[in-house]
Design a protein around this motif. Structure first.
Motif, PDB file in Angstrom:
ATOM      1  N   ASP A 335       0.852  -1.206   0.000  1.00  0.00           N
ATOM      2  CA  ASP A 335       0.000   0.000   0.000  1.00  0.00           C
ATOM      3  C   ASP A 335       0.880   1.245   0.000  1.00  0.00           C
ATOM      4  OD1 ASP A 335       1.034  -0.557   2.465  1.00  0.00           O
ATOM      5  OD2 ASP A 335      -0.767  -0.012   3.584  1.00  0.00           O
ATOM      6  N   PRO A 336       1.571   1.522  -1.127  1.00  0.00           N
ATOM      7  CA  PRO A 336       2.583   2.582  -1.156  1.00  0.00           C
ATOM      8  C   PRO A 336       2.033   3.974  -0.855  1.00  0.00           C
ATOM      9  CG  PRO A 336       2.085   1.835  -3.375  1.00  0.00           C
ATOM     10  CD  PRO A 336       1.442   0.873  -2.439  1.00  0.00           C
ATOM     11  N   LEU A 337       0.818   4.307  -1.303  1.00  0.00           N
ATOM     12  CA  LEU A 337       0.266   5.638  -1.041  1.00  0.00           C
ATOM     13  C   LEU A 337       0.034   5.858   0.448  1.00  0.00           C
ATOM     14  CD1 LEU A 337      -2.280   6.315  -3.923  1.00  0.00           C
ATOM     15  CD2 LEU A 337      -0.134   7.477  -3.474  1.00  0.00           C
ATOM     16  N   ALA A 338      -0.588   4.883   1.082  1.00  0.00           N
ATOM     17  CA  ALA A 338      -0.809   5.001   2.528  1.00  0.00           C
ATOM     18  C   ALA A 338       0.527   5.039   3.271  1.00  0.00           C
ATOM     19  CB  ALA A 338      -1.661   3.836   3.019  1.00  0.00           C
ATOM     20  N   TYR A 339       1.487   4.249   2.792  1.00  0.00           N
ATOM     21  CA  TYR A 339       2.791   4.178   3.446  1.00  0.00           C
ATOM     22  C   TYR A 339       3.504   5.531   3.455  1.00  0.00           C
ATOM     23  CZ  TYR A 339       7.750   3.104   4.046  1.00  0.00           C
ATOM     24  OH  TYR A 339       9.055   3.114   4.470  1.00  0.00           O
ATOM     25  N   VAL A 340       3.548   6.215   2.301  1.00  0.00           N
ATOM     26  CA  VAL A 340       4.320   7.464   2.247  1.00  0.00           C
ATOM     27  C   VAL A 340       3.694   8.544   3.128  1.00  0.00           C
ATOM     28  CG1 VAL A 340       5.273   7.015  -0.042  1.00  0.00           C
ATOM     29  CG2 VAL A 340       3.112   8.249   0.151  1.00  0.00           C
ATOM     30  N   PHE A 341       2.379   8.559   3.242  1.00  0.00           N
ATOM     31  CA  PHE A 341       1.751   9.572   4.096  1.00  0.00           C
ATOM     32  C   PHE A 341       1.923   9.229   5.580  1.00  0.00           C
ATOM     33  CE2 PHE A 341      -0.316  10.780   0.148  1.00  0.00           C
ATOM     34  CZ  PHE A 341      -0.264  12.157   0.245  1.00  0.00           C
ATOM     35  N   ASN A 342       2.004   7.952   5.894  1.00  0.00           N
ATOM     36  CA  ASN A 342       2.330   7.580   7.273  1.00  0.00           C
ATOM     37  C   ASN A 342       3.745   8.003   7.633  1.00  0.00           C
ATOM     38  OD1 ASN A 342      -0.095   6.413   8.090  1.00  0.00           O
ATOM     39  ND2 ASN A 342       0.419   4.419   7.197  1.00  0.00           N
ATOM     40  N   GLN A 343       4.636   7.943   6.636  1.00  0.00           N
ATOM     41  CA  GLN A 343       6.026   8.330   6.876  1.00  0.00           C
ATOM     42  C   GLN A 343       6.171   9.811   7.192  1.00  0.00           C
ATOM     43  OE1 GLN A 343       7.132   5.086   7.347  1.00  0.00           O
ATOM     44  NE2 GLN A 343       9.047   6.014   6.712  1.00  0.00           N
ATOM     45  N   VAL A 344       5.246  10.633   6.687  1.00  0.00           N
ATOM     46  CA  VAL A 344       5.306  12.074   6.981  1.00  0.00           C
ATOM     47  C   VAL A 344       4.273  12.443   8.051  1.00  0.00           C
ATOM     48  CG1 VAL A 344       6.238  12.693   4.733  1.00  0.00           C
ATOM     49  CG2 VAL A 344       3.756  12.628   5.055  1.00  0.00           C
ATOM     50  N   HIS A 345       3.781  11.397   8.756  1.00  0.00           N
ATOM     51  CA  HIS A 345       2.898  11.571   9.921  1.00  0.00           C
ATOM     52  C   HIS A 345       1.541  12.185   9.565  1.00  0.00           C
ATOM     53  CE1 HIS A 345       6.521  10.570  12.097  1.00  0.00           C
ATOM     54  NE2 HIS A 345       7.142  11.624  11.600  1.00  0.00           N
ATOM     55  N   LEU A 346       1.059  11.907   8.363  1.00  0.00           N
ATOM     56  CA  LEU A 346      -0.296  12.321   7.970  1.00  0.00           C
ATOM     57  C   LEU A 346      -1.180  11.075   7.941  1.00  0.00           C
ATOM     58  CD1 LEU A 346       0.440  14.874   5.089  1.00  0.00           C
ATOM     59  CD2 LEU A 346      -0.177  15.371   7.460  1.00  0.00           C
ATOM     60  N   THR A 347      -1.439  10.542   9.129  1.00  0.00           N
ATOM     61  CA  THR A 347      -2.148   9.265   9.224  1.00  0.00           C
ATOM     62  C   THR A 347      -3.606   9.382   8.774  1.00  0.00           C
ATOM     63  OG1 THR A 347      -2.573   9.762  11.552  1.00  0.00           O
ATOM     64  CG2 THR A 347      -0.664   8.392  11.057  1.00  0.00           C
ATOM     65  N   LYS A 348      -4.204  10.547   8.933  1.00  0.00           N
ATOM     66  CA  LYS A 348      -5.601  10.700   8.509  1.00  0.00           C
ATOM     67  C   LYS A 348      -5.736  10.592   6.989  1.00  0.00           C
ATOM     68  CE  LYS A 348      -7.191  13.402  12.465  1.00  0.00           C
ATOM     69  NZ  LYS A 348      -7.810  14.670  12.934  1.00  0.00           N
ATOM     70  N   ILE A 349      -4.702  11.047   6.287  1.00  0.00           N
ATOM     71  CA  ILE A 349      -4.713  10.909   4.822  1.00  0.00           C
ATOM     72  C   ILE A 349      -4.741   9.436   4.433  1.00  0.00           C
ATOM     73  CG2 ILE A 349      -3.455  11.392   2.695  1.00  0.00           C
ATOM     74  CD1 ILE A 349      -4.602  13.859   3.892  1.00  0.00           C
ATOM     75  N   SER A 350      -4.062   8.601   5.222  1.00  0.00           N
ATOM     76  CA  SER A 350      -4.048   7.162   4.936  1.00  0.00           C
ATOM     77  C   SER A 350      -5.461   6.591   4.967  1.00  0.00           C
ATOM     78  CB  SER A 350      -3.161   6.426   5.945  1.00  0.00           C
ATOM     79  OG  SER A 350      -1.823   6.863   5.847  1.00  0.00           O
ATOM     80  N   GLY A 351      -6.268   7.058   5.906  1.00  0.00           N
ATOM     81  CA  GLY A 351      -7.644   6.602   5.984  1.00  0.00           C
ATOM     82  C   GLY A 351      -8.444   6.999   4.751  1.00  0.00           C
ATOM     83  N   ILE A 352      -8.210   8.218   4.282  1.00  0.00           N
ATOM     84  CA  ILE A 352      -8.895   8.684   3.069  1.00  0.00           C
ATOM     85  C   ILE A 352      -8.465   7.853   1.861  1.00  0.00           C
ATOM     86  CG2 ILE A 352      -9.147  10.640   1.491  1.00  0.00           C
ATOM     87  CD1 ILE A 352      -8.817  12.485   3.912  1.00  0.00           C
ATOM     88  N   ILE A 353      -7.176   7.511   1.807  1.00  0.00           N
ATOM     89  CA  ILE A 353      -6.658   6.694   0.710  1.00  0.00           C
ATOM     90  C   ILE A 353      -7.295   5.309   0.742  1.00  0.00           C
ATOM     91  CG2 ILE A 353      -4.593   5.524  -0.159  1.00  0.00           C
ATOM     92  CD1 ILE A 353      -3.029   8.044   0.681  1.00  0.00           C
ATOM     93  N   SER A 354      -7.455   4.735   1.934  1.00  0.00           N
ATOM     94  CA  SER A 354      -8.096   3.427   2.054  1.00  0.00           C
ATOM     95  C   SER A 354      -9.529   3.477   1.527  1.00  0.00           C
ATOM     96  CB  SER A 354      -8.092   2.958   3.513  1.00  0.00           C
ATOM     97  OG  SER A 354      -6.783   2.782   3.979  1.00  0.00           O
ATOM     98  N   PHE A 355     -10.233   4.558   1.859  1.00  0.00           N
ATOM     99  CA  PHE A 355     -11.602   4.721   1.364  1.00  0.00           C
ATOM    100  C   PHE A 355     -11.611   4.856  -0.155  1.00  0.00           C
ATOM    101  CE2 PHE A 355     -15.037   7.674   0.122  1.00  0.00           C
ATOM    102  CZ  PHE A 355     -16.127   6.872   0.445  1.00  0.00           C
ATOM    103  N   SER A 356     -10.672   5.631  -0.686  1.00  0.00           N
ATOM    104  CA  SER A 356     -10.581   5.819  -2.127  1.00  0.00           C
ATOM    105  C   SER A 356     -10.255   4.505  -2.828  1.00  0.00           C
ATOM    106  CB  SER A 356      -9.511   6.862  -2.453  1.00  0.00           C
ATOM    107  OG  SER A 356      -9.423   7.078  -3.837  1.00  0.00           O
ATOM    108  N   ALA A 357      -9.408   3.685  -2.215  1.00  0.00           N
ATOM    109  CA  ALA A 357      -9.051   2.392  -2.797  1.00  0.00           C
ATOM    110  C   ALA A 357     -10.271   1.479  -2.891  1.00  0.00           C
ATOM    111  CB  ALA A 357      -7.955   1.725  -1.977  1.00  0.00           C
ATOM    112  N   VAL A 358     -11.125   1.521  -1.880  1.00  0.00           N
ATOM    113  CA  VAL A 358     -12.355   0.718  -1.900  1.00  0.00           C
ATOM    114  C   VAL A 358     -13.239   1.142  -3.068  1.00  0.00           C
ATOM    115  CG1 VAL A 358     -14.514   0.265  -0.665  1.00  0.00           C
ATOM    116  CG2 VAL A 358     -12.339   0.184   0.563  1.00  0.00           C
TER     117      VAL A 358
END
Length: 631
Positions: A335-358
Motif C-alpha cells: 500500500d505505497p500511497l498510505a505508506y508514504v503519508f504515514n512516513q510524513v505523519h499524515l495518518t488521517k490521509i491514509s484513511g482517506i486513501i483506504s476509502f478511495s481504494a475501496v
C-alpha cells in the motif's frame, strides 16, 4: 456457407445483423440493449476501469525497481496503449457493436482467430476480476479496522492461504526461525486456528469478495442506466480524492529523492512492466458497450482516448509524489500511497486513501463485470456459444443469463481462491488482444473518412519501420548476438519471437506501405509480452489449448457461418477423444506427480493437449488428401 475455420464475417453482415434485431439470439426481433451512453459517460467508464488497484498497490513495486524513472515506464506504456487505443477507435467507428476485439477479429482474421481472442478476453476479464474482488476485500477490511470494526480473519481470506500459513508457522516454530513469520503468515495462521470446523477441515472463505461481486453483478443486471450513474459517481469521487492526495503530497516532496533518476538503469524500469501495464488495463472494456452508445462511431473513440490521457497524467503525478516523498528503496510495500503519508505523519490521509481504494477497485470490478457478459453475448450470437448467453432481459435490456454466469465465474473463485498473483496472466491476455486488434486494422480495406466518424491517420511506414529496426539492431546488438549464439535460456524464447516478427513486419512495411500507427502498436505490445516471462507464456498457451478444444467440440459445427462442416469432422472428434484418454495415461505414467491434485492437473492437461494434437493431425491429413483428390 463455408467449412473453413478462417471464414470471415463481413462488416456489412455484422451491422445488418445488429440492425435487424439480432441482439437477442433466442428471441429475434425482441428485446434490445438500451442506448444510454454519451462521450462523458464513456470517458468516466474508461477512467473507472483504468484507475483501480494498480495506482494503490502495484505502482509501489514498480517504483522500487525503477526508482523515479518509473515515470518513463508510465509514458512508454501510455504510448503503447495509445497506439492500441487508436486501433480500437478505428474498429469501433467501423463496427459499432458489442464484442470488442472478438468482433473486430471476426471481421479481419476470421472465425478461429476470433474464437481465440474471445476466449482470451474471457480469461482476461474473469481472472482480472477475481484478483480485483480479492483486492477489494483487503482494502474494505482495512477500512473497517480504521473504524474499529473487526471482521474475523477466517471470513476474509481463502482456505489455501490460511492452511499454508498455518503449516509455515508450525515449520518455523519447530526450527526456531520465528523471524521468518511475517504479519501476513501470522494473520493466515490466526484465520486457520480460529475458524469453526470439524476434524481437519475449517470453514474459511473470503465473504467480502463474494459480497462485492454479488452487489456489482446485481447492479449490472438491472440496467445500463443504473450502472452508468453508479460509475459516474464513483469516478468523480475517486478523481477528487486522487487529485487532493497529489496536491497535498507535493508539499512533502524532497527533490533529492529524485536522484539518481534511474538507479537500476533502464532494465530496472522495465521490471515494472507487468504492474504498470496492469494499471492501464481497462480502456478497451468500454468498446463492449458499443450498442448502448447514442453515437458510438463518434463517442467511443473519444471516450477511450480521453480516459487514457487523463489517467496517464494522474499516474505520472502519483509516481513523482511517491518517489519524491520517500526514497524509492522503501516502496516495496503493498500500500505505497498510505505508506508514504504515514512516513510524513499524515495518518488521517491514509484513511482517506483506504476509502478511495475501496471505491476505485469497486469501479474497476463494475466495468469488467459489465464488459464480460457482452463478450459472451457476442460469441453466442455467432453460434460459438449456446444461444442462451445472448438472451436480453425484456425489462432491464441487459444480457441477463450471461451476466448471472459472469457473477458465478468471478464470485465463487473469489470466495475460495487467492488469485492476486495472476497479474502477469491478465496482462499477457490483454496484450495479446491488443496485438490482434492492431494487426486487424492492417487488414481492413481502406476507406475515405466520413463526417462524424473517427479515422485513423495514415502515416507511411515504408522507411520509418526499417530505419527503426536497423537502429534497434545496432543499439541492442550485444543482446541479439547472445540471443542467436545458442547460449540463451528458454526465457529468451519470447524475445526471439519478437525479433522474427519485427524482421518480417519490416519487410512487409517496405513492400506494402503499411500504416505506421498499427504497426507500432503491434510491435510495442508484442515487446511488452516478451517482458512477462516464459512461464506466463506457457500458462497462456495452456488456456488457449483448452479454448481450442472447446471450439473443435462445439463452436465449429454450431457457428452461424458454418452450417456446412467438413464431412470428416465428427469422426475426427471421436478418434481424438479416444486419443485424449490415452494421453492422460501416458502423461501420468511417464511423469507421476507427488499428490493426487497434481496428477489430476497434469492428466487434464494431457487430455487437452492430446485431443488438440490428434484432431489437428487428422484435419491435416484429410486436407492434404482432399487436395490431392481434386488436383
Amino acid at each position: 456457407m463455408s467449412n473453413s475455420i478462417f471464414r470471415k464475417k463481413s462488416i456489412k453482415k455484422i451491422l445488418d445483423d445488429c440492425a435487424s434485431g439480432f441482439s437477442d439470439a433466442e428471441h429475434s426481433g425482441g428485446s434490445h440493449l438500451k442506448k444510454e451512453l454519451n462521450v462523458k459517460d464513456l470517458t468516466l467508464m474508461g477512467i473507472a476501469a483504468i484507475v483501480g488497484a494498480g495506482i494503490f498497490s502495484t505502482i509501489g513495486l514498480a517504483a522500487f525497481n525503477g526508482g523515479p524513472g518509473v515515470t518513463i515506464l508510465f509514458v512508454l506504456t501510455a504510448v503503447t496503449c495509445g497506439f492500441s487505443a487508436l486501433c480500437y477507435a478505428e474498429f469501433a467507428s467501423r463496427i459499432p457493436v458489442a464484442g470488442s476485439a472478438y468482433t473486430y477479429a471476426y471481421a479481419s482474421f476470421g472465425e478461429l482467430i476470433a474464437w481465440i481472442i474471445g476466449w482470451d478476453l474471457l480469461m482476461e476479464y474473469a481472472i482480472g476480476n477475481i484478483a480485483v474482488a480479492v483486492s477489494w476485500s483487503t482494502y474494505f477490511v482495512n477500512l473497517l479496522e480504521g473504524f474499529h470494526i473487526h471482521v474475523p480473519a477466517y471470513l476474509t481470506m481463502d482456505y489455501y492461504s490460511a492452511f499454508t500459513a498455518h503449516s509455515q508457522v508450525l515449520e518455523f516454530t519447530q526450527s526456531h526461525q520465528l523471524a521468518k513469520i511475517t504479519d501476513t503468515i501470522r494473520q493466515g495462521a490466526i484465520a486457520w486456528n480460529t475458524a469453526p470446523g470439524f476434524g481437519g477441515f475449517r470453514l474459511i472463505a473470503n465473504i467480502p469478495a463474494l459480497a462485492i461481486v454479488i452487489g456489482i453483478t446485481y447492479l449490472v443486471y438491472i440496467g445500463i442506466r443504473e450502472t452508468k450513474r453508479a460509475t459516474n459517481a464513483m469516478v468523480i469521487l475517486k478523481i477528487v480524492i486522487v487529485v487532493a492526495v497529489i496536491a497535498i503530497g507535493f508539499f512533502y516532496v524532497t527533490p533529492a529523492n529524485w536522484h539518481p533518476f534511474l538507479p537500476n538503469g533502464f532494465g530496472g524500469v522495465m521490471k515494472g512492466v507487468s504492474g504498470v501495464f496492469f494499471a492501464y488495463i481497462g480502456f478497451d472494456a468500454i468498446s463492449t458497450t458499443a450498442e448502448e452508445c447514442r453515437e458510438p462511431q463518434r463517442d467511443l473513440p473519444r471516450g477511450m482516448i480521453y480516459s487514457l490521457i487523463i489517467c496517464t497524467v494522474l499516474y505520472i503525478l502519483i509516481a513523482l509524489v511517491l518517489t519524491g516523498m520517500v526514497s524509492y528503496k522503501n516502496l516495496a510495500v503493498g500500500d505505497p500511497l498510505a505508506y508514504v503519508f504515514n512516513q510524513v505523519h499524515l495518518t488521517k490521509i491514509s484513511g482517506i486513501i483506504s476509502f478511495s481504494a475501496v471505491i476505485a477497485t469497486a469501479s474497476v470490478l463494475l466495468i469488467f463485470q459489465l464488459g464480460q457478459p457482452r463478450i459472451w453475448m457476442s460469441m453466442s450470437r455467432d453460434g460459438l456459444l449456446p444461444k442462451i448467453f445472448s438472451r436480453i432481459h425484456p425489462k432491464y435490456h441487459t444480457p441477463s443469463f450471461a451476466t448471472i454466469v459472469t457473477g458465478f465465474v468471478v464470485g465463487v473463485p473469489a470466495l475460495f481462491l487467492n488469485l492476486t498473483i495472476v497479474t502477469d496472466l491478465t496482462s499477457i491476455g490483454t496484450l495479446f488482444a491488443f496485438v490482434l486488434v492492431c494487426g486487424g486494422v492492417l487488414l481492413l480495406p481502406k476507406e475515405a473518412a466520413l463526417a462524424g466518424r473517427f479515422k485513423l491517420p495514415y502515416i507511411n511506414a515504408k522507411w520509418i519501420v526499417p530505419i527503426g529496426f536497423i537502429a534497434f539492431s545496432i543499439f541492442f546488438r550485444k543482446d541479439l548476438i547472445d540471443l542467436f549464439s545458442g547460449h540463451g535460456s528458454k526465457d529468451d524464447l519470447p524475445f526471439f519471437l519478437f525479433i522474427i516478427l519485427s524482421a518480417g513486419l519490416t519487410v512487409v512495411c517496405f513492400i506494402k506501405d503499411l500504416s505506421l500507427i498499427p504497426v507500432l502498436g503491434l510491435l510495442s505490445c508484442f515487446y511488452l509480452m516478451t517482458e512477462l516471462g516464459y512461464t506466463n507464456w506457457l500458462r497462456f498457451l495452456v488456456w488457449l489449448v483448452v479454448g481450442l478444444d472447446i471450439y473443435i467440440s462445439y463452436s465449429y459445427e454450431h457457428s452461424v457461418l458454418g452450417i456446412k462442416i467438413a464431412p470428416w469432422h465428427k469422426s475426427a472428434k471421436r478418434i481424438s477423444l479416444i486419443g485424449a484418454f490415452i494421453s492422460i495415461l501416458a502423461v501420468i505414467g511417464l511423469d507421476k506427480q507427488d499428490t493426487l491434485t497434481m496428477n489430476i492437473i497434469f492428466g487434464a492437461l494431457g487430455f487437452a493437449v492430446g485431443y488438440l494434437l490428434i484432431y489437428s493431425a487428422i484435419a491435416a491429413y484429410f486436407s492434404v488428401f482432399r487436395k490431392s483428390e481434386t488436383t
